[in-house]
Design a protein around this motif. Structure first.
Motif, PDB file in Angstrom:
ATOM      1  N   LEU A 116       0.831  -1.197   0.000  1.00  0.00           N
ATOM      2  CA  LEU A 116       0.000   0.000   0.000  1.00  0.00           C
ATOM      3  C   LEU A 116       0.864   1.244   0.000  1.00  0.00           C
ATOM      4  O   LEU A 116       2.064   1.189   0.250  1.00  0.00           O
ATOM      5  N   GLU A 117       0.203   2.377  -0.253  1.00  0.00           N
ATOM      6  CA  GLU A 117       0.877   3.643  -0.048  1.00  0.00           C
ATOM      7  C   GLU A 117       1.290   3.729   1.422  1.00  0.00           C
ATOM      8  O   GLU A 117       0.804   2.964   2.249  1.00  0.00           O
ATOM      9  N   GLN A 118       2.146   4.651   1.766  1.00  0.00           N
ATOM     10  CA  GLN A 118       2.617   4.793   3.149  1.00  0.00           C
ATOM     11  C   GLN A 118       1.453   5.014   4.112  1.00  0.00           C
ATOM     12  O   GLN A 118       0.663   5.930   3.933  1.00  0.00           O
ATOM     13  N   LEU A 119       1.329   4.141   5.092  1.00  0.00           N
ATOM     14  CA  LEU A 119       0.308   4.308   6.127  1.00  0.00           C
ATOM     15  C   LEU A 119       0.816   5.333   7.141  1.00  0.00           C
ATOM     16  O   LEU A 119       1.981   5.297   7.530  1.00  0.00           O
ATOM     17  N   THR A 120      -0.066   6.233   7.560  1.00  0.00           N
ATOM     18  CA  THR A 120       0.378   7.341   8.402  1.00  0.00           C
ATOM     19  C   THR A 120       0.043   7.200   9.881  1.00  0.00           C
ATOM     20  O   THR A 120       0.579   7.943  10.694  1.00  0.00           O
ATOM     21  N   CYS A 121      -0.858   6.271  10.231  1.00  0.00           N
ATOM     22  CA  CYS A 121      -1.227   6.156  11.644  1.00  0.00           C
ATOM     23  C   CYS A 121      -1.779   4.763  11.950  1.00  0.00           C
ATOM     24  O   CYS A 121      -2.245   4.062  11.055  1.00  0.00           O
ATOM     25  N   PRO A 122      -1.746   4.377  13.210  1.00  0.00           N
ATOM     26  CA  PRO A 122      -2.292   3.076  13.607  1.00  0.00           C
ATOM     27  C   PRO A 122      -3.793   2.949  13.332  1.00  0.00           C
ATOM     28  O   PRO A 122      -4.300   1.842  13.155  1.00  0.00           O
ATOM     29  N   THR A 123      -4.506   4.048  13.270  1.00  0.00           N
ATOM     30  CA  THR A 123      -5.935   4.006  12.968  1.00  0.00           C
ATOM     31  C   THR A 123      -6.157   3.459  11.554  1.00  0.00           C
ATOM     32  O   THR A 123      -7.131   2.754  11.307  1.00  0.00           O
ATOM     33  N   CYS A 124      -5.239   3.784  10.637  1.00  0.00           N
ATOM     34  CA  CYS A 124      -5.323   3.261   9.266  1.00  0.00           C
ATOM     35  C   CYS A 124      -5.301   1.737   9.281  1.00  0.00           C
ATOM     36  O   CYS A 124      -6.066   1.087   8.573  1.00  0.00           O
ATOM     37  N   VAL A 125      -4.423   1.184  10.088  1.00  0.00           N
ATOM     38  CA  VAL A 125      -4.286  -0.269  10.209  1.00  0.00           C
ATOM     39  C   VAL A 125      -5.608  -0.882  10.660  1.00  0.00           C
ATOM     40  O   VAL A 125      -6.099  -1.843  10.062  1.00  0.00           O
ATOM     41  N   LYS A 126      -6.201  -0.319  11.694  1.00  0.00           N
ATOM     42  CA  LYS A 126      -7.450  -0.856  12.251  1.00  0.00           C
ATOM     43  C   LYS A 126      -8.590  -0.769  11.242  1.00  0.00           C
ATOM     44  O   LYS A 126      -9.392  -1.696  11.130  1.00  0.00           O
TER      45      LYS A 126
END
Length: 72
Positions: A8-18
């Motif tokens: 994926l594109e760069q994930l910016t926060c743990p909320t994105c993961v969830k």
């Protein structure tokens, strides 16, 4: 059961993961999904008779994340 890895594109926060994990967990045919925050990868085990890589990719893109590549 097939395995798929998406970059994926760069994930910016743990909320994105969830958010991504929650959507994939609710998808019929997905056995397991793990989002790796530091490498921005998603590892998925899925039943190819119930869902396709293209459908999985679309679910992630609908959340606003670009899928850069997929590898089975």
């Amino acid at each position: 059961m097939k395995k798929l890895v998406m970059q994926l594109e760069q994930l910016t926060c743990p909320t994105c993961v969830k958010k991504i994990e929650t959507v994939l967990e609710k998808t019929e045919g997905v056995e397991t999904s793990t989002v790796l925050f530091n490498s921005s990868k998603v590892k998925i085990s899925y039943n190819e008779e119930e869902v396709t890589p293209k459908e999985l990719s679309r679910k992630i893109m609908d959340l606003g994340y670009d899928v850069l590549s997929m590898k089975e």
